[in-house]
Write a protein that holds these residues in place. Sequence first.
Motif, PDB file in Angstrom:
ATOM      1  N   ALA A  40       4.081 -14.919 -17.915  1.00  0.00           N
ATOM      2  CA  ALA A  40       3.293 -14.860 -19.151  1.00  0.00           C
ATOM      3  C   ALA A  40       4.029 -14.089 -20.234  1.00  0.00           C
ATOM      4  CB  ALA A  40       1.938 -14.224 -18.878  1.00  0.00           C
ATOM      5  N   VAL A  41       4.661 -13.001 -19.865  1.00  0.00           N
ATOM      6  CA  VAL A  41       5.407 -12.205 -20.847  1.00  0.00           C
ATOM      7  C   VAL A  41       6.584 -12.997 -21.394  1.00  0.00           C
ATOM      8  CG1 VAL A  41       6.876 -10.167 -21.108  1.00  0.00           C
ATOM      9  CG2 VAL A  41       4.683  -9.980 -19.946  1.00  0.00           C
ATOM     10  N   ILE A  42       7.287 -13.712 -20.533  1.00  0.00           N
ATOM     11  CA  ILE A  42       8.417 -14.530 -20.986  1.00  0.00           C
ATOM     12  C   ILE A  42       7.942 -15.590 -21.973  1.00  0.00           C
ATOM     13  CG2 ILE A  42      10.096 -16.270 -20.249  1.00  0.00           C
ATOM     14  CD1 ILE A  42      10.394 -14.659 -17.653  1.00  0.00           C
ATOM     15  N   ALA A  43       6.844 -16.246 -21.648  1.00  0.00           N
ATOM     16  CA  ALA A  43       6.345 -17.318 -22.519  1.00  0.00           C
ATOM     17  C   ALA A  43       5.856 -16.771 -23.857  1.00  0.00           C
ATOM     18  CB  ALA A  43       5.231 -18.086 -21.815  1.00  0.00           C
ATOM     19  N   VAL A  44       5.078 -15.700 -23.826  1.00  0.00           N
ATOM     20  CA  VAL A  44       4.511 -15.174 -25.072  1.00  0.00           C
ATOM     21  C   VAL A  44       5.588 -14.558 -25.949  1.00  0.00           C
ATOM     22  CG1 VAL A  44       2.962 -13.417 -26.003  1.00  0.00           C
ATOM     23  CG2 VAL A  44       2.195 -14.888 -24.158  1.00  0.00           C
ATOM     24  N   SER A  45       6.565 -13.903 -25.361  1.00  0.00           N
ATOM     25  CA  SER A  45       7.615 -13.292 -26.176  1.00  0.00           C
ATOM     26  C   SER A  45       8.501 -14.335 -26.857  1.00  0.00           C
ATOM     27  CB  SER A  45       8.474 -12.356 -25.330  1.00  0.00           C
ATOM     28  OG  SER A  45       9.200 -13.086 -24.371  1.00  0.00           O
ATOM     29  N   ASN A  46       8.442 -15.568 -26.383  1.00  0.00           N
ATOM     30  CA  ASN A  46       9.189 -16.656 -27.008  1.00  0.00           C
ATOM     31  C   ASN A  46       8.266 -17.635 -27.735  1.00  0.00           C
ATOM     32  OD1 ASN A  46      12.084 -16.315 -26.265  1.00  0.00           O
ATOM     33  ND2 ASN A  46      11.145 -16.140 -24.249  1.00  0.00           N
ATOM     34  N   THR A  47       7.132 -17.147 -28.184  1.00  0.00           N
ATOM     35  CA  THR A  47       6.134 -17.869 -28.989  1.00  0.00           C
ATOM     36  C   THR A  47       5.593 -19.136 -28.329  1.00  0.00           C
ATOM     37  OG1 THR A  47       7.721 -19.158 -30.282  1.00  0.00           O
ATOM     38  CG2 THR A  47       7.124 -16.983 -31.142  1.00  0.00           C
ATOM     39  N   GLN A  48       5.504 -19.142 -27.028  1.00  0.00           N
ATOM     40  CA  GLN A  48       4.856 -20.228 -26.291  1.00  0.00           C
ATOM     41  C   GLN A  48       3.494 -19.710 -25.832  1.00  0.00           C
ATOM     42  OE1 GLN A  48       6.161 -23.344 -25.835  1.00  0.00           O
ATOM     43  NE2 GLN A  48       7.822 -22.701 -27.171  1.00  0.00           N
ATOM     44  N   TYR A  49       2.548 -19.632 -26.764  1.00  0.00           N
ATOM     45  CA  TYR A  49       1.291 -18.947 -26.513  1.00  0.00           C
ATOM     46  C   TYR A  49       0.387 -19.679 -25.531  1.00  0.00           C
ATOM     47  CZ  TYR A  49       2.889 -16.264 -30.479  1.00  0.00           C
ATOM     48  OH  TYR A  49       3.635 -15.489 -31.312  1.00  0.00           O
ATOM     49  N   ARG A  50       0.379 -20.982 -25.560  1.00  0.00           N
ATOM     50  CA  ARG A  50      -0.468 -21.718 -24.601  1.00  0.00           C
ATOM     51  C   ARG A  50       0.031 -21.533 -23.178  1.00  0.00           C
ATOM     52  NH1 ARG A  50      -1.853 -27.431 -27.586  1.00  0.00           N
ATOM     53  NH2 ARG A  50      -3.023 -26.487 -29.289  1.00  0.00           N
ATOM     54  N   LEU A  51       1.314 -21.661 -22.980  1.00  0.00           N
ATOM     55  CA  LEU A  51       1.887 -21.459 -21.655  1.00  0.00           C
ATOM     56  C   LEU A  51       1.657 -20.028 -21.193  1.00  0.00           C
ATOM     57  CD1 LEU A  51       3.556 -22.691 -19.351  1.00  0.00           C
ATOM     58  CD2 LEU A  51       5.608 -21.951 -20.571  1.00  0.00           C
ATOM     59  N   GLY A  52       1.832 -19.074 -22.085  1.00  0.00           N
ATOM     60  CA  GLY A  52       1.556 -17.681 -21.747  1.00  0.00           C
ATOM     61  C   GLY A  52       0.106 -17.464 -21.384  1.00  0.00           C
ATOM     62  N   GLY A  53      -0.799 -18.126 -22.088  1.00  0.00           N
ATOM     63  CA  GLY A  53      -2.223 -18.019 -21.774  1.00  0.00           C
ATOM     64  C   GLY A  53      -2.553 -18.567 -20.403  1.00  0.00           C
ATOM     65  N   VAL A  54      -1.907 -19.655 -20.035  1.00  0.00           N
ATOM     66  CA  VAL A  54      -2.118 -20.225 -18.696  1.00  0.00           C
ATOM     67  C   VAL A  54      -1.703 -19.223 -17.623  1.00  0.00           C
ATOM     68  CG1 VAL A  54      -1.284 -22.005 -17.105  1.00  0.00           C
ATOM     69  CG2 VAL A  54      -1.947 -22.624 -19.429  1.00  0.00           C
ATOM     70  N   TYR A  55      -0.574 -18.558 -17.836  1.00  0.00           N
ATOM     71  CA  TYR A  55      -0.104 -17.602 -16.844  1.00  0.00           C
ATOM     72  C   TYR A  55      -0.916 -16.304 -16.857  1.00  0.00           C
ATOM     73  CZ  TYR A  55       3.578 -20.425 -14.977  1.00  0.00           C
ATOM     74  OH  TYR A  55       4.248 -21.406 -14.324  1.00  0.00           O
ATOM     75  N   VAL A  56      -1.502 -15.939 -17.984  1.00  0.00           N
ATOM     76  CA  VAL A  56      -2.406 -14.784 -18.012  1.00  0.00           C
ATOM     77  C   VAL A  56      -3.651 -15.103 -17.192  1.00  0.00           C
ATOM     78  CG1 VAL A  56      -3.957 -13.461 -19.503  1.00  0.00           C
ATOM     79  CG2 VAL A  56      -1.579 -13.783 -20.154  1.00  0.00           C
ATOM     80  N   VAL A  57      -4.194 -16.302 -17.352  1.00  0.00           N
ATOM     81  CA  VAL A  57      -5.360 -16.708 -16.560  1.00  0.00           C
ATOM     82  C   VAL A  57      -4.994 -16.756 -15.080  1.00  0.00           C
ATOM     83  CG1 VAL A  57      -6.935 -18.636 -16.100  1.00  0.00           C
ATOM     84  CG2 VAL A  57      -6.479 -17.927 -18.453  1.00  0.00           C
ATOM     85  N   LEU A  58      -3.820 -17.262 -14.749  1.00  0.00           N
ATOM     86  CA  LEU A  58      -3.376 -17.285 -13.355  1.00  0.00           C
ATOM     87  C   LEU A  58      -3.252 -15.874 -12.794  1.00  0.00           C
ATOM     88  CD1 LEU A  58      -2.392 -18.948 -10.936  1.00  0.00           C
ATOM     89  CD2 LEU A  58      -0.096 -18.783 -11.888  1.00  0.00           C
ATOM     90  N   THR A  59      -2.762 -14.951 -13.602  1.00  0.00           N
ATOM     91  CA  THR A  59      -2.663 -13.557 -13.166  1.00  0.00           C
ATOM     92  C   THR A  59      -4.038 -13.000 -12.860  1.00  0.00           C
ATOM     93  OG1 THR A  59      -0.684 -13.233 -14.508  1.00  0.00           O
ATOM     94  CG2 THR A  59      -1.878 -11.258 -13.846  1.00  0.00           C
ATOM     95  N   LEU A  60      -4.990 -13.256 -13.742  1.00  0.00           N
ATOM     96  CA  LEU A  60      -6.342 -12.751 -13.513  1.00  0.00           C
ATOM     97  C   LEU A  60      -7.003 -13.406 -12.301  1.00  0.00           C
ATOM     98  CD1 LEU A  60      -7.579 -12.546 -17.197  1.00  0.00           C
ATOM     99  CD2 LEU A  60      -6.894 -10.660 -15.703  1.00  0.00           C
ATOM    100  N   VAL A  61      -6.736 -14.681 -12.092  1.00  0.00           N
ATOM    101  CA  VAL A  61      -7.293 -15.378 -10.938  1.00  0.00           C
ATOM    102  C   VAL A  61      -6.708 -14.832  -9.635  1.00  0.00           C
ATOM    103  CG1 VAL A  61      -7.313 -17.634  -9.779  1.00  0.00           C
ATOM    104  CG2 VAL A  61      -7.915 -17.468 -12.183  1.00  0.00           C
ATOM    105  N   MET A  62      -5.464 -14.403  -9.660  1.00  0.00           N
ATOM    106  CA  MET A  62      -4.798 -13.923  -8.447  1.00  0.00           C
ATOM    107  C   MET A  62      -5.216 -12.510  -8.050  1.00  0.00           C
ATOM    108  SD  MET A  62      -3.139 -16.315  -7.120  1.00  0.00           S
ATOM    109  CE  MET A  62      -2.287 -15.395  -5.863  1.00  0.00           C
ATOM    110  N   VAL A  63      -6.045 -11.847  -8.827  1.00  0.00           N
ATOM    111  CA  VAL A  63      -6.472 -10.493  -8.480  1.00  0.00           C
ATOM    112  C   VAL A  63      -7.300 -10.506  -7.198  1.00  0.00           C
ATOM    113  CG1 VAL A  63      -7.961  -8.577  -9.201  1.00  0.00           C
ATOM    114  CG2 VAL A  63      -6.324  -9.558 -10.800  1.00  0.00           C
TER     115      VAL A  63
END
Length: 113
Positions: free
Chosen positions: A80-103
Motif C-alpha cells: 500500500a505504501v509503495i502504491a500510494v507514494s507513486n500516486t496509485q491511490y486505488r491500488l493503495g486503497g485495495v492494499y490498505v483494505v487487505l491489511t485491515l482484513v488480515m488483522v
Amino acid sequence: MTTVDEQQSGLAMRVALSKVEPRRDVARRTEVALRVTAVTLAWLVTMALLLGWSLATPGPAGGERYLAALVAILLPFVAAVIAVSNTQYRLGGVYVVLTLVMVIPALGMAGWS
C-alpha cells in the motif's frame, strides 16, 4: 516583450513535453505494478512457508506463528505504501483494505483470539 520566435519555441517545448508525459506515466505505472506484484508474491510465499513450517513442527507453536502474523499485516501495508507514494491511490486503497482484513487472521495465527 517576447518575440515570435520565443513564443513558438515555448509552444514547441510544451507540445514535446505533452507527448513525452504519457510515456513516462505508463513506465511509472508499470514499475509500480511490478513492485507491488513482487511484494504480493513474497507475502503469499512467506505466509505459506511459515504456516506450513508451524503445522509440520510437532509440539507447541513456536515463534514462526508470530512471524507469520507479523508478515500477514506488514507486507500488504508495504504494498500500500509503495502504491500510494507513486500516486496509485486505488491500488493503495485495495492494499490498505487487505491489511485491515488480515488483522483478524493474524490474531488467530498468533493465538490471541
